[in-house]
Design a protein around this motif. Structure first.
Motif, PDB file in Angstrom:
ATOM      1  N   MET A 116       0.854  -1.189   0.000  1.00 11.67           N
ATOM      2  CA  MET A 116       0.000   0.000   0.000  1.00 11.67           C
ATOM      3  C   MET A 116       0.889   1.239   0.000  1.00 11.67           C
ATOM      4  N   ASP A 117       0.446   2.253  -0.728  1.00 12.23           N
ATOM      5  CA  ASP A 117       1.223   3.501  -0.806  1.00 12.23           C
ATOM      6  C   ASP A 117       1.471   4.068   0.595  1.00 12.23           C
ATOM      7  N   GLY A 118       2.740   4.494   0.847  1.00  7.18           N
ATOM      8  CA  GLY A 118       3.094   5.123   2.120  1.00  7.18           C
ATOM      9  C   GLY A 118       3.593   4.156   3.169  1.00  7.18           C
ATOM     10  N   PHE A 119       3.517   2.835   2.863  1.00  7.68           N
ATOM     11  CA  PHE A 119       3.980   1.834   3.833  1.00  7.68           C
ATOM     12  C   PHE A 119       4.938   0.860   3.152  1.00  7.68           C
ATOM     13  N   VAL A 176       2.187  -2.533   6.988  1.00  5.84           N
ATOM     14  CA  VAL A 176       0.900  -1.833   6.969  1.00  5.84           C
ATOM     15  C   VAL A 176       0.157  -2.140   8.266  1.00  5.84           C
ATOM     16  N   PRO A 177      -0.310  -1.135   9.016  1.00  2.64           N
ATOM     17  CA  PRO A 177      -1.023  -1.380  10.281  1.00  2.64           C
ATOM     18  C   PRO A 177      -2.266  -2.261  10.072  1.00  2.64           C
ATOM     19  N   MET A 178      -2.558  -3.102  11.075  1.00  2.00           N
ATOM     20  CA  MET A 178      -3.667  -4.046  10.966  1.00  2.00           C
ATOM     21  C   MET A 178      -5.006  -3.353  10.771  1.00  2.00           C
ATOM     22  N   ASN A 179      -5.195  -2.181  11.433  1.00  2.00           N
ATOM     23  CA  ASN A 179      -6.483  -1.501  11.276  1.00  2.00           C
ATOM     24  C   ASN A 179      -6.705  -1.020   9.846  1.00  2.00           C
ATOM     25  N   VAL A 180      -5.594  -0.646   9.165  1.00  2.00           N
ATOM     26  CA  VAL A 180      -5.682  -0.224   7.767  1.00  2.00           C
ATOM     27  C   VAL A 180      -5.989  -1.429   6.870  1.00  2.00           C
ATOM     28  N   VAL A 181      -5.299  -2.554   7.157  1.00  2.00           N
ATOM     29  CA  VAL A 181      -5.546  -3.796   6.394  1.00  2.00           C
ATOM     30  C   VAL A 181      -6.998  -4.242   6.564  1.00  2.00           C
ATOM     31  N   ALA A 182      -7.469  -4.188   7.821  1.00  2.00           N
ATOM     32  CA  ALA A 182      -8.845  -4.627   8.097  1.00  2.00           C
ATOM     33  C   ALA A 182      -9.860  -3.735   7.401  1.00  2.00           C
TER      34      ALA A 182
END
Length: 436
Positions: free
Chosen positions: A41-44, A49-55
């Protein structure tokens, strides 16, 4: 825990599946963690990538996958415990009012029927027999001669007779208008061989080169050209050339041109007889197999699973589209073909398949390795190198499965003929070959 199966109608059943939400969530979390390790993902950085973003990005699709998998597993386990044979795919819908911490789903599906086969002794079967006689061999020799005929132009004073090849110009009109396919120049056909409609042949027969004639032609109601079927056209035909046919003599040169090893007429006739007898055997077997299967179905009782019938309709529909495509029909894949025209054939296929399967299982009529080998050897016998054909069949599981299906049907046919009330009927070679 015992599975409760509710009977809805005939072969339709319903099972309620209960799934613990905690187990679903655990699996969702596990799969999201796997996604997080590889997702970009862009920026990571990858894997950071944080789990909350993945979720937030993938949670819904992962939950949908897990739910599908869990429901599928629960359904498979439930029908296995209940000892059910499922026909087709279940229709699954979420159920309201589930206990806290649970999700419930209703699975509605069909099962394969119980097949009852009655007493075959009361079933009447007409068993055909046919022989290859000298007349059949003579006709085949004539066909071979016609395939190698030559043509010579007739003198201008001679009229066209059956067997001649004529070259014509023609134009047909319906209500004064030319129609598609109704006009041609330098068109060739053989008189008296059914290549043209009877009225057209009758008009040309007896004409001489250079002559013209007008005549009415009534197209049959079932004519393949729908625009003209059932209508009467006025035709103008002009004969441009007439050629008489010269058939080769049946002699040593003719026989050798056909590849007969010993070059004798007796050798040719013997070879023809052997090939015709093989064809007669297969046609008689096919006709008798059909009669035996009809008798078998007539004494069987069973309900038909709608799902199986619908799947068979789909296969027949796809086959029809493929046939249209092979014939060069434009946009055949999207052709409007009503499904109901395939329903009787689909129902018969499903019924026959279920009845045959039951008969095979209860009477141990499966194809044996020895039967497979014998049938393949017979199929290969007419080829120049039979051993190559045998290897071709045994080298592919799908091809061998097709042979196995034929042998199994032969076993079923023999079983039915051994039990049923059989009457023998001798038919002529022409009748068997569909020429009578």
């Amino acid at each position: 825990m015992a599975v409760t199966v509710e009977t809805l109608e005939k072969l339709e059943r319903k099972i309620t599946l209960s799934l613990p939400l905690a187990a679903i969530q655990t699996e969702v979390d596990s799969r999201l963690k796997k996604v997080a390790r590889t997702v970009k993902m862009d920026g990571f950085r990858p894997g950071k990538v944080p789990m909350n973003v993945v979720a937030q990005r993938y949670g819904y699709s992962v939950q949908y996958e897990v739910l599908n998998d869990k429901v599928g597993e629960a359904f498979a386990q439930a029908v296995n415990e209940a000892g059910l044979r499922v026909a087709g795919q279940p229709r699954i819908s979420e159920k309201e009012g589930a206990a806290e911490g649970e999700a419930q789903f209703d699975a509605i599906f069909e099962v394969f029927p119980e097949v009852k086969i009655g007493d075959l002794a009361g079933a009447a079967v007409e068993k055909l027999t046919a022989e290859v006689n000298d007349e059949a061999i003579d006709k085949t020799v004539d066909i071979l001669r016609k395939q190698r005929r030559t043509f010579a132009q007739r003198p201008a004073a001679e009229a066209a007779v059956d067997g001649d090849r004529v070259t014509v110009d023609f134009e047909g009109k319906i209500d004064g208008e030319t129609f598609a396919g109704g006009k041609a120049e330098d068109f060739q056909f053989l008189v008296g061989e059914g290549q043209m409609l009877k009225e057209f042949e009758d008009a040309v027969r007896g004409m001489k080169a250079g002559e013209s004639k007008t005549f009415p032609l009534a197209f049959p109601e079932d004519y393949h050209g729908k625009d003209v079927a059932g209508k009467t056209a006025d035709f103008l035909v002009t004969v441009k050339k007439i050629e008489s046919a010269n058939l080769p003599e049946v002699n040593e040169a003719f026989v050798k041109s056909l590849g007969i090893a010993d070059g004798t007429v007796d050798g040719l006739r013997g070879d023809i007889k052997k090939n015709l007898e093989r064809e007669v055997k297969f046609r008689v077997q096919a006709r008798n197999k059909q009669a035996a299967m009809d008798a078998l179905v007539s004494v069987a009782e069973l309900e038909l699973p709608k799902a199986s019938v619908q799947a068979e309709v789909g296969r027949l529909l796809e086959g029809a589209r493929a046939d249209l495509q092979q014939r060069g029909i434009k946009d055949a894949a999207n052709a409007e073909i009503p499904e109901d025209i395939f329903l009787p054939q689909a129902e018969r296929r499903v019924r026959l398949g279920l009845v045959v399967a039951e008969l095979v299982k209860t009477n141990k009529l499966e194809a044996t390795p020895e039967q497979l080998k014998a049938h393949v050897d017979e199929l290969a016998a007419s080829y120049e190198k039979p051993e190559d054909v045998v290897r071709w069949y045994f080298g592919d599981r799908q091809r061998l499965a097709e042979v196995e299906a034929v042998v199994l049907e032969n076993n079923v046919t023999e079983f039915v003929l051994g039990k049923a009330k059989v009457s023998d009927k001798a038919v002529s070679f022409d009748e068997l070959m569909g020429q009578a």
